[in-house]
Every structure is written in structure tokens, then in C-alpha cells.
Design a protein around this motif. Sequence first.
Motif, short mmCIF file in Angstrom:
data_model
loop_
_atom_site.label_atom_id
_atom_site.label_comp_id
_atom_site.label_asym_id
_atom_site.label_seq_id
_atom_site.Cartn_x
_atom_site.Cartn_y
_atom_site.Cartn_z
N THR A 9 0.84 -1.19 0.00
CA THR A 9 0.00 0.00 0.00
C THR A 9 0.88 1.24 0.00
O THR A 9 1.86 1.29 0.74
N VAL A 11 1.30 5.04 1.04
CA VAL A 11 0.72 6.00 1.99
C VAL A 11 1.36 7.36 1.77
O VAL A 11 2.46 7.47 1.24
N ASP A 16 -0.49 8.68 8.06
CA ASP A 16 -1.31 7.76 7.28
C ASP A 16 -0.82 6.33 7.47
O ASP A 16 -1.62 5.39 7.59
N LEU A 17 0.50 6.16 7.52
CA LEU A 17 1.07 4.84 7.76
C LEU A 17 0.60 4.28 9.10
O LEU A 17 0.22 3.11 9.21
N THR A 20 -3.04 3.21 9.09
CA THR A 20 -3.27 1.99 8.31
C THR A 20 -2.74 0.75 9.01
O THR A 20 -3.37 -0.32 8.95
#
Length: 227
Positions: A9, A11, A16-17, A20
Motif C-alpha cells: 500500500t 501512503v 497515514d502509515l 493503516t
Amino acid sequence: SETGFEGATAVSDVGDLWKTYRDAETILIDMPIGLREDSGEPRPCDVAARERLGSPRSSSVFPTPVRSALDAESYAEARDRQEARTDRSIGAQTWGLADKLREVDEFMRTHDAAVGTVREAHPELCFWALNDGQATEYSKTGRPIAGFWERIEILERVDDAICRDVRAAGTDLVTEGSNDDLLDAFVLAVAASPLTGELRSLPAEWPDGDPGDPAGLPIEIVYPQSL
């Protein structure tokens, strides 16, 4: 995971990491965590990493700026702040990373729950460890094709499906990142996984009298066990 690659994914930032993957046991990032404020002394983990990598791969471990330099509005101002607090300047390559360095530093200082889970690693040190304590021979910039396949071969010692997985991730990801970025992400993911055992940390022993990060963040670079 214990069974290998599960997915990739892209990011936008460390926040955001964390949103998630905050349930992960370990998240490794290739960015400094823990800075100096009024000292030009290199971080002990950087010194130890350079010693292990040797020349020329030691040059991939960039010097870290003092914290206040990250808030500068220009390269000239950052140099002035660095030089006012230390006996060293700040390189253009380091200044080019200032926004990301500040982003990670601010995140780690305001998210106590992330400390100990989000940890600093260095791709070339991880490749060194997985290559039985031998630094990679080929530069990713000077010999990009040879460097790419050398690192793929090292990763295949951990998981023989790596080549397929790198291809799948590179095809599916929507990102401006390069193949170098992809391999760096893979080696950090492999290091964080159960495939390589418990992580080790540099420096092996903290130097006497070194105050560390005044903000209390850990100063370390972690890496996997040799296979």
C-alpha cells in the motif's frame, strides 16, 4: 507475515502509515527517529551503521540535522541554525529531506503509542545483515541494473517468491516511487517480519555520557539477524 508477502500500500505520510498499520507489531521506516538539539556529535547508531557498511556503502547513512534546523524556511537559514548550535553544517541532500524529517519527528513526539512500534531502520544495513555481514557490491545509482538484481538475490534467500512479489507490488502500486524505493520497502518489510527473527539494534552499547535525544525519542537503527 510468517507466510510471506500479503500486499503493498502506498501512503502519503507517517500519520497515514500509522492509521493503516497501527495494529502491527513492528513498523520500520527509513527515516531518522531521535535527533540532537545542541550537539554536532554524530548519532551513535549512525556511526555504528557506517562502520559495519564500510566504504563506499557507508555514504548512504546521511548525517542528521539538529532539530531546530528542520523548521528553517530556507537552506541558508537551516545552515545558519545548524552551525550556530554545532561545529558542523548541513548538506543539501539532508536539507532536501527536511520536510519529511520534520514530519516524522513531530509525529513521533506527539504519538507516544507509536514509540517502540515505529522504529528506524536503514535498507543498506538490512541488506548487509541478510548478506551475512557483507555490504552490497553494486551501487543502486552507479550500477542500477546490477544493484537491483544483487538485492533481489539477497531477498530471495529469505523468501524465494520475492521476485514475483516485487513485480506484483510494483505493478499494482500507484506511486511516484522508483524500483530502488520498492526494494528498500521490501527489505524493511522482510526485516520487520517473523521470517528473520528478532531485530537487533545499533549501537550495541550506548556510549557513556551521551545524553541522547532531549525529547526522549529513541536513537537507534534496527536490523534483522543474519541468515
